[in-house]
Design a protein around this motif. Structure first.
Motif, short mmCIF file in Angstrom:
data_model
loop_
_atom_site.label_atom_id
_atom_site.label_comp_id
_atom_site.label_asym_id
_atom_site.label_seq_id
_atom_site.Cartn_x
_atom_site.Cartn_y
_atom_site.Cartn_z
N GLU A 133 -107.49 -22.55 -136.11
CA GLU A 133 -106.80 -22.07 -134.96
C GLU A 133 -107.69 -21.72 -134.06
O GLU A 133 -107.44 -22.31 -132.58
CB GLU A 133 -105.76 -21.07 -135.09
N GLU A 134 -108.86 -21.13 -134.35
CA GLU A 134 -109.82 -20.91 -133.25
C GLU A 134 -110.44 -22.05 -132.80
O GLU A 134 -110.99 -22.18 -131.56
CB GLU A 134 -110.79 -19.63 -133.60
N VAL A 148 -109.59 -24.89 -132.25
CA VAL A 148 -108.65 -25.73 -131.22
C VAL A 148 -108.80 -25.53 -130.06
O VAL A 148 -108.81 -24.41 -129.70
CB VAL A 148 -107.22 -25.79 -131.98
N ASP A 149 -109.46 -26.47 -129.58
CA ASP A 149 -109.49 -26.36 -128.00
C ASP A 149 -108.11 -26.47 -127.27
O ASP A 149 -107.54 -27.40 -127.05
CB ASP A 149 -110.52 -27.45 -127.52
N LYS A 150 -107.79 -25.26 -126.79
CA LYS A 150 -106.41 -25.25 -126.24
C LYS A 150 -106.42 -26.11 -124.79
O LYS A 150 -105.46 -26.64 -124.52
CB LYS A 150 -106.10 -23.72 -125.51
N GLU A 151 -107.69 -25.91 -124.11
CA GLU A 151 -107.52 -26.80 -122.84
C GLU A 151 -107.57 -28.22 -123.15
O GLU A 151 -106.77 -28.98 -122.23
CB GLU A 151 -108.91 -26.43 -121.89
N THR A 152 -108.13 -28.72 -124.08
CA THR A 152 -107.90 -30.31 -124.45
C THR A 152 -106.42 -30.61 -124.79
O THR A 152 -105.90 -31.37 -124.20
CB THR A 152 -108.78 -30.77 -125.61
N ILE A 153 -106.01 -29.68 -125.47
CA ILE A 153 -104.54 -29.93 -125.78
C ILE A 153 -103.45 -29.71 -124.65
O ILE A 153 -102.75 -30.55 -124.42
CB ILE A 153 -104.10 -28.79 -126.96
N ASN A 154 -103.83 -28.84 -123.79
CA ASN A 154 -102.79 -28.79 -122.62
C ASN A 154 -103.32 -30.14 -121.67
O ASN A 154 -102.46 -30.69 -121.00
CB ASN A 154 -103.44 -27.53 -121.97
N GLU A 155 -104.82 -30.60 -121.62
CA GLU A 155 -104.86 -31.57 -120.92
C GLU A 155 -104.38 -32.85 -121.51
O GLU A 155 -103.55 -33.50 -120.61
CB GLU A 155 -106.50 -31.89 -120.98
N SER A 205 -101.52 -33.00 -123.16
CA SER A 205 -100.04 -32.82 -122.83
C SER A 205 -99.71 -33.18 -121.35
O SER A 205 -98.74 -33.86 -120.92
CB SER A 205 -99.73 -31.35 -122.89
#
Length: 163
Positions: free
Chosen positions: A39-40, A42-49, A51
């Motif tokens: 979980e750590e 995983v790049d949250k910004e990439t997922i948001n981008e 999306s």
């Protein structure tokens, strides 16, 4: 003697269950730590981008789905035009849902050529109505005319096959 054997077997079984329980708990703890590390990672910004890009792609898809493609009409029109008729003016506009209105001016070698052209156009399933007006004999012996064609909107819809 049987009682002692059963007692020893119970103790061995209890120890085995205790050891197995500890192994399962350690395995669960190990898997939980691996999950937390994943979980750590995983790049949250990439997922948001991704999306946001997906949302933009859906908007673009809806725009393309509503886009009108006149080239489909032109392909049908050119293959349905008889050789004795030429068109020198072409203009189109869209009615709300009823289809495309195509305004044309042209010239034919004879009145019969215009009648033949009208007959050929009536055989095209996408042409809903054809109105010919302004018939006028020119100085060169040809016939000038105006034509309005109401075209089914399905011919102007974009599809993967439209190319």
């Amino acid at each position: 003697m049987l009682a002692v054997s059963l007692f020893i077997a119970s103790i061995v079984f209890a120890v085995a269950v205790f050891v197995y329980k500890n192994m399962v708990n350690k395995s669960i703890a190990n898997l939980q730590s691996q999950l937390a590390a994943a979980e750590e990672a995983v790049d949250k910004e990439t997922i948001n981008e991704m999306s946001r890009f997906s949302q933009k792609l859906e908007i673009a898809k809806s725009i393309v789905d509503r886009h009108k493609v006149i080239s489909n009409f032109l392909a049908v029109f050119s293959s349905s035009t008889v050789s004795t008729v030429t068109f020198d003016k072409f203009d189109y506009s869209e009615l709300s849902g009823d289809g495309l209105v195509v305004n044309l001016s042209g010239e034919a070698t004879s009145y019969g050529g215009i009648a033949l052209q009208e007959e050929v156009f009536y055989e095209v399933p996408y042409f809903k109505s054809i109105d010919i007006s302004g018939l006028k004999l020119s100085n060169r012996g040809t016939v000038n005319f105006n034509m309005i064609i109401l075209v089914d909107p399905k011919i102007a819809e974009y599809s993967i096959d439209s190319n």
